[in-house]
Design an enzyme around this catalytic site. Structure first.
Site, PDB file in Angstrom:
ATOM      1  N   ASP A 289       1.052  -1.006   0.027  1.00  0.00           N
ATOM      2  CA  ASP A 289      -0.097   0.244  -0.196  1.00  0.00           C
ATOM      3  C   ASP A 289       0.811   1.291   0.014  1.00  0.00           C
ATOM      4  OD1 ASP A 289      -2.588   1.240   0.420  1.00  0.00           O
ATOM      5  OD2 ASP A 289      -1.969   1.569   2.321  1.00  0.00           O
ATOM      6  N   GLU A 331       0.739  -0.714  -5.030  1.00  0.00           N
ATOM      7  CA  GLU A 331       0.721   0.428  -5.028  1.00  0.00           C
ATOM      8  C   GLU A 331       0.843   1.674  -5.335  1.00  0.00           C
ATOM      9  OE1 GLU A 331      -2.880   3.034  -4.137  1.00  0.00           O
ATOM     10  OE2 GLU A 331      -1.501   2.556  -2.869  1.00  0.00           O
TER      11      GLU A 331
HETATM   12  C1  GLC Z   1      -4.156   3.250  -0.362  1.00  0.00           C
HETATM   13  C2  GLC Z   1      -5.760   3.174  -0.254  1.00  0.00           C
HETATM   14  C3  GLC Z   1      -6.690   4.136   0.083  1.00  0.00           C
HETATM   15  C4  GLC Z   1      -6.339   4.275   1.335  1.00  0.00           C
HETATM   16  C5  GLC Z   1      -4.214   5.237   1.082  1.00  0.00           C
HETATM   17  C6  GLC Z   1      -3.912   4.985   2.487  1.00  0.00           C
HETATM   18  O1  GLC Z   1      -4.393   4.201  -1.189  1.00  0.00           O
HETATM   19  O2  GLC Z   1      -5.751   2.146  -0.957  1.00  0.00           O
HETATM   20  O3  GLC Z   1      -7.610   3.242  -0.304  1.00  0.00           O
HETATM   21  O4  GLC Z   1      -6.801   5.691   1.584  1.00  0.00           O
HETATM   22  O5  GLC Z   1      -3.921   3.748   0.249  1.00  0.00           O
HETATM   23  O6  GLC Z   1      -3.523   4.016   3.758  1.00  0.00           O
HETATM   24  C1  GLC Z   2      -3.371   8.822  -3.669  1.00  0.00           C
HETATM   25  C2  GLC Z   2      -2.304   8.252  -3.707  1.00  0.00           C
HETATM   26  C3  GLC Z   2      -3.249   6.535  -4.080  1.00  0.00           C
HETATM   27  C4  GLC Z   2      -4.087   6.755  -3.002  1.00  0.00           C
HETATM   28  C5  GLC Z   2      -4.792   7.484  -3.451  1.00  0.00           C
HETATM   29  C6  GLC Z   2      -6.205   7.334  -2.547  1.00  0.00           C
HETATM   30  O1  GLC Z   2      -3.618   9.173  -5.352  1.00  0.00           O
HETATM   31  O2  GLC Z   2      -1.272   8.384  -4.139  1.00  0.00           O
HETATM   32  O3  GLC Z   2      -1.701   6.144  -3.316  1.00  0.00           O
HETATM   33  O4  GLC Z   2      -4.551   5.296  -3.139  1.00  0.00           O
HETATM   34  O5  GLC Z   2      -4.976   8.618  -3.305  1.00  0.00           O
HETATM   35  O6  GLC Z   2      -7.390   7.854  -2.508  1.00  0.00           O
END
Ligand code: GLC
Ligand code: GLC
Length: 637
Positions: A289, A331
């Site tokens: 993540d 991600e």
């Molecule tokens: C990632 C997850 C998102 C979350 C963020 C913080 O981007 O996909 O849902 O809010 O991380 O953990």
């Molecule tokens: C931003 C972050 C991503 C996360 C997202 C959640 O785009 O780069 O990691 O999933 O916010 O909204």
């Protein structure tokens, strides 16, 4: 003269003898030889990577030794069936490149109530053809403010509403017996402020304060914030939040998600232990993540820093030694150049493909495939031993992450285009079919992202045939460009936005909940009736899944661009042995012709594999509005 390689090996051997005793493993133990072999192979990397992060510290050697002891202990504790899997997967490291791979993602509670409920849905997963199941974060997390589980207060406990760690382990085994790999999140950039480490830090414990980025006053926060972007500006401004005692703590996402301080090697060790614990429960793939944010350096944007890669590679090396069948999925929802840098057999073997995802929506809005075609041409092919995870939408918002440079080459201004896309997808642009809502609208920067289910973003509220065709068209791209297609479960029956999302405790300030509805039982009940929208979508997707699974050309990720000479029609080729799949997708609202000349590089006889029918392509080819075909063609020779 001693080569540096063998020097590494000598120090590795010395390390091994120290740690083996401490971890309670003795030479002669049944799987000692396996550990030794993997250790010999990967310790030099681990040691180099760890040194590059922490080598300047006086306690470096002790930290490394402790890390390796933990690794050996974890190996000793690894269940026998997983060790068998480790050996199998070492022999077939491309298992995830198969054209039979198909992913699904869901929230345990919303989709199936609890872990037993997920288990009860395995027959349906098999009906669909899933081989990969991502269960959204299911660990202990504060309620109701947990960011959907992304604020973890214990990595070793399952949220009691969902079940227990024993049940998760059983479920993993059960899924595996049914040919389905389990994917869970490794939320390693931050913990919940209710994690034990965070609580101790908040109480002023100096040891645990060092696990986070904590400062007594604003000097350092102010200095960092000069270069750092705001991720959840609707939650708080800047990157820091203040504690009751006056100190400031780094929180990139919500105020209750505190970023871990990886400049402290103890944090690395502690999180490596949590990672190996999860691996030993039978998890096949960890979704890493928020990888872009894990390393901070004053004077930089604190995103995508080189050390973030070193850190991931070091975690990866730990796995290669102690949980070798585990894969990482990155991600990184960032600039496409940066997304690509996380993808490597020695870093993250899998990666979300956020560019393709966003550009599918871009092409649906503009009815012009130029940006999407350009992305496939220059940004799709990837290194051996890696794969994309292609998706139409996820549990998160859609951000327009295309490169401004790429857009400029096509005469498109990135800033203006994003504004257009945002207004199109929230239905403010005249003629828009989409029913999305804004996410993290930031008036200070003009930045905004989009929430909405696939069906609602395609306008299925009106039940129209066009909406159904758009849904299928979008999936046809994700299912055939190369990589693992990932379905947001419920989208295969056209689930709509949950307009009541704000009534749920803790969800009111986060519009992403609009596209995370409860299990759409009614819609599933109609899935086998082709005359309903649900049935039409389900049948279309099932057909793609079946055909994909029997078309060897669609394995792996390699793609050869194809110029359709028609701005409304996307084309690409997937090479097999002797044959290719030529995919054509009409994003326009009119019938489109691909000319005979454009198709003259292929033999006249082709097969439409979705329709299972022979076609001649020497007189050109016509596509109906929003239609797609996969043609098995033979290059003219
Ligand atoms: C990632 C997850 C998102 C979350 C963020 C913080 O981007 O996909 O849902 O809010 O991380 O953990
Ligand atoms: C931003 C972050 C991503 C996360 C997202 C959640 O785009 O780069 O990691 O999933 O916010 O909204």
């Amino acid at each position: 003269m001693v080569e540096s390689d063998s020097l590494d090996q000598i120090s590795g051997r010395h390390m091994l003898s120290v740690v083996a005793g401490q971890a309670g493993i003795r030479p002669g133990d049944p799987d000692w030889a396996d550990f030794e072999r993997r250790f010999d192979r990967h310790f030099p990397d681990l040691s180099r990577l760890f040194h590059s992060l922490y080598g300047s510290r006086p306690d470096f050697q002790d930290q490394l030794t402790s890390l390796v002891i933990e690794t050996a202990r974890s190996w000793k504790a690894r269940p026998a069936d997983l060790k068998v899997l480790d050996t199998e997967r070492e022999g077939s490291s491309d298992w995830f490149q198969s054209n039979r791979m198909l992913g699904g993602v869901c929230y345990v509670d919303r989709y199936a109530a609890d872990l037993d409920g997920v288990r009860a849905r395995i027959p349906y997963f098999k009906e669909l053809g899933l081989t990969y199941l991502h269960l959204m974060p299911l660990f202990l997390a504060p309620e109701p403010l947990s960011d959907g589980g992304y604020a973890v207060s214990s990595y070793r406990e399952v949220n009691p509403r969902l079940g227990t760690m024993d049940q998760l382990r059983d479920l993993a085994a059960h899924l595996r017996a049914n040919g389905i790999s389990l994917v869970v999140d490794f939320i390693f950039n931050h913990t919940s402020n209710e994690h034990e480490w965070a609580r101790k830090a908040a109480q002023g414990d100096p040891h645990y304060s060092g696990y986070y980025w904590m400062f007594p006053e604003r000097t350092m926060p102010d200095a960092f914030e000069q270069h750092v972007r705001e991720i959840f500006p609707e939650d708080h401004q800047g990157s820091f939040v203040q504690l009751p005692d006056g100190r400031w703590v780094w929180a990139t996402f919500h105020s209750f998600q505190w970023d871990l301080n990886y400049s402290n090697p103890e944090v690395f060790r502690a999180m490596a232990a949590e990672m190996l614990f999860l691996a030993n429960q039978g998890v096949d793939i960890l979704r890493m993540d928020a990888v872009a944010f894990v390393w901070k350096q004053l004077g930089t944007p604190c995103e995508n820093l080189p050390e973030a890669h070193t850190l991931l590679q070091a975690f990866n090396a730990v796995c290669r030694i102690a949980a070798p069948s585990l894969l990482f999925k990155s991600e990184a929802i960032v600039h496409p150049d940066e997304v690509a840098l996380y993808i490597d057999a020695a870093e993250c073997q899998l990666s979300y493909n956020p560019l393709q995802m966003a550009l599918i929506w871009e092409a649906l809005a503009t009815r012009d495939v130029s940006l999407l075609a350009q992305a496939l041409e220059r940004r799709h092919n990837m290194p051996p031993g890696t794969s994309w995870v292609n998706y139409v939408r996820s549990h998160d918002d859609i951000g327009w992450t295309f490169a401004d440079e790429d857009a400029a080459e096509l005469g498109i201004n990135g800033f203006d285009h994003r504004r257009f896309l945002n207004s199109f997808y929230v239905n403010r642009f005249p003629g828009s079919f989409a029913r999305g809502v804004p996410f993290q609208d930031n008036p200070r920067t003009g930045d905004c992202r989009i929430s909405g289910t696939t069906a609602s973003l395609c306008g299925l509220e009106d039940g129209s045939a066009e909406a159904i065709r758009r849904i299928l068209l979008a999936h046809s791209v994700a299912f055939s460009t190369g990589g693992i297609p990932l379905l947001y479960l419920g989208d295969e029956v056209g689930q709509l936005n949950d307009d009541q999302y704000a009534l749920e405790d803790g969800h009111e300030a986060d519009s992403r909940w609009v596209h995370r509805p409860q299990f759409p039982a009614e819609r599933y009940a109609h899935r086998t009736e082709p005359s309903t929208p649900e049935g039409a979508i389900f049948a279309g997707l099932r057909r793609m899944i079946a055909v994909r699974g029997s078309a060897p050309e669609l394995a792996g990720t390699r793609l050869i661009p194809f110029a359709t000479n028609n701005p409304g029609v996307l084309g690409y080729q997937r090479p097999g042995e002797g044959t290719r799949i030529l995919a054509l997708a009409n994003f326009s609202d009119q019938p489109q012709v691909i000319s005979a000349e454009t198709l003259s590089g292929f033999e006249a006889e082709a097969v439409d594999v979705l329709a299972d029918a022979p076609v001649r392509i020497d007189q050109g080819f016509v596509l109906r509005p929003q239609d797609y075909v996969w043609l098995r063609v033979v290059p003219a020779g």
